[in-house]
Design a protein around this motif. Structure first.
Motif, short mmCIF file in Angstrom:
data_model
loop_
_atom_site.label_atom_id
_atom_site.label_comp_id
_atom_site.label_asym_id
_atom_site.label_seq_id
_atom_site.Cartn_x
_atom_site.Cartn_y
_atom_site.Cartn_z
N HIS A 2 0.83 -1.20 0.00
CA HIS A 2 0.00 0.00 0.00
C HIS A 2 0.87 1.26 0.00
N SER A 3 0.31 2.32 -0.57
CA SER A 3 1.04 3.59 -0.61
C SER A 3 0.28 4.66 0.18
N ILE A 4 1.06 5.53 0.82
CA ILE A 4 0.51 6.58 1.66
C ILE A 4 1.14 7.91 1.27
N LEU A 5 0.31 8.93 1.15
CA LEU A 5 0.76 10.30 0.94
C LEU A 5 0.55 11.05 2.24
N ILE A 6 1.61 11.64 2.78
CA ILE A 6 1.53 12.44 3.99
C ILE A 6 1.62 13.90 3.58
N ARG A 14 6.38 15.12 9.18
CA ARG A 14 6.57 14.38 7.92
C ARG A 14 7.69 13.37 8.06
N GLU A 15 8.81 13.79 8.66
CA GLU A 15 9.95 12.89 8.81
C GLU A 15 9.63 11.74 9.76
N LEU A 16 8.95 12.03 10.87
CA LEU A 16 8.59 10.99 11.83
C LEU A 16 7.67 9.95 11.18
N LEU A 17 6.63 10.43 10.51
CA LEU A 17 5.69 9.49 9.89
C LEU A 17 6.34 8.70 8.76
N THR A 18 7.17 9.36 7.97
CA THR A 18 7.87 8.65 6.90
C THR A 18 8.73 7.54 7.51
N PHE A 19 9.48 7.86 8.55
CA PHE A 19 10.35 6.88 9.22
C PHE A 19 9.53 5.71 9.77
N TYR A 25 5.02 0.45 4.10
CA TYR A 25 4.26 1.15 3.07
C TYR A 25 5.20 1.96 2.18
N GLU A 26 4.73 2.22 0.97
CA GLU A 26 5.41 3.20 0.13
C GLU A 26 4.93 4.57 0.59
N VAL A 27 5.85 5.44 0.99
CA VAL A 27 5.47 6.72 1.58
C VAL A 27 5.99 7.87 0.72
N THR A 28 5.10 8.82 0.45
CA THR A 28 5.44 10.06 -0.22
C THR A 28 5.00 11.18 0.71
N ALA A 29 5.77 12.26 0.74
CA ALA A 29 5.43 13.38 1.63
C ALA A 29 5.30 14.67 0.83
N ALA A 30 4.33 15.49 1.26
CA ALA A 30 4.11 16.81 0.66
C ALA A 30 4.18 17.84 1.78
N ALA A 31 4.82 18.99 1.50
CA ALA A 31 5.07 19.99 2.52
C ALA A 31 3.91 20.95 2.76
N ASP A 32 2.92 20.92 1.89
CA ASP A 32 1.75 21.78 2.07
C ASP A 32 0.61 21.29 1.18
N GLY A 33 -0.53 21.96 1.28
CA GLY A 33 -1.71 21.53 0.53
C GLY A 33 -1.55 21.63 -0.97
N ASP A 45 0.12 6.55 -10.33
CA ASP A 45 -0.21 5.57 -9.30
C ASP A 45 -0.69 6.35 -8.08
N LEU A 46 -1.99 6.34 -7.86
CA LEU A 46 -2.56 7.10 -6.75
C LEU A 46 -2.28 6.41 -5.42
N PRO A 47 -2.15 7.19 -4.35
CA PRO A 47 -1.95 6.57 -3.04
C PRO A 47 -3.24 5.88 -2.58
N ASP A 48 -3.07 4.90 -1.70
CA ASP A 48 -4.21 4.21 -1.12
C ASP A 48 -4.82 5.02 0.03
N LEU A 49 -3.99 5.88 0.61
CA LEU A 49 -4.39 6.65 1.79
C LEU A 49 -3.64 7.97 1.81
N VAL A 50 -4.33 9.03 2.24
CA VAL A 50 -3.69 10.32 2.45
C VAL A 50 -3.84 10.68 3.93
N VAL A 51 -2.72 10.99 4.57
CA VAL A 51 -2.73 11.54 5.93
C VAL A 51 -2.60 13.04 5.74
#
Length: 121
Positions: A2-6, A14-19, A25-33, A45-51
């Motif tokens: 599964h992939s997650i976008l934070i 972002r760093e804590l959750l990625t770690f 999970y495959e993790v991608t992080a975004a710094a703002d909206g 390839d869309l993420p399965d979940l966005v935090v």
């Protein structure tokens, strides 16, 4: 896997959750909206979940969530709101707008991981 976008403007979060999540999970992080929205618009390839944080500069989490719900490609992606806004109105707004779950900061990383596992199965 599964992939997650934070999406959170707090780099430490972002760093804590990625770690914490990258081992399962495959993790991608975004710094703002805006960065989150650009990623979602352009992803093949869309993420399965966005935090998703609520209070971010440029484009807040509610607006990102509303845009996701208005886009047929994105409307079925699960979203966990993770924010310092813990008033009942904020929680109800997010859930009525399509969020799958809602957690307030400060948060337990282990609880968030348990919620992610519940959502993703």
């Amino acid at each position: 896997m599964h992939s997650i976008l934070i999406a959170d403007d707090d780099e430490e979060i972002r760093e804590l959750l990625t770690f914490k999540l990258q081992s399962g999970y495959e993790v991608t992080a975004a710094a703002d909206g805006r960065e989150c929205w650009r990623y979602l618009e352009n992803a093949t390839d869309l993420p399965d979940l966005v935090v998703l944080d609520v209070m971010m500069p440029g484009l807040n989490g509610y607006r990102v969530l509303d845009r996701m719900q208005d886009d047929d490609r994105l409307a079925d992606i699960d979203v966990i709101m993770l924010t310092s806004r813990g008033k009942e109105d904020d929680i109800v707004r997010a859930l009525e707008s399509g969020a799958t779950d809602y957690m307030t900061k400060p948060f337990s990383a282990n609880e968030l991981i348990a919620r992610i596992k519940r959502v993703l199965g």
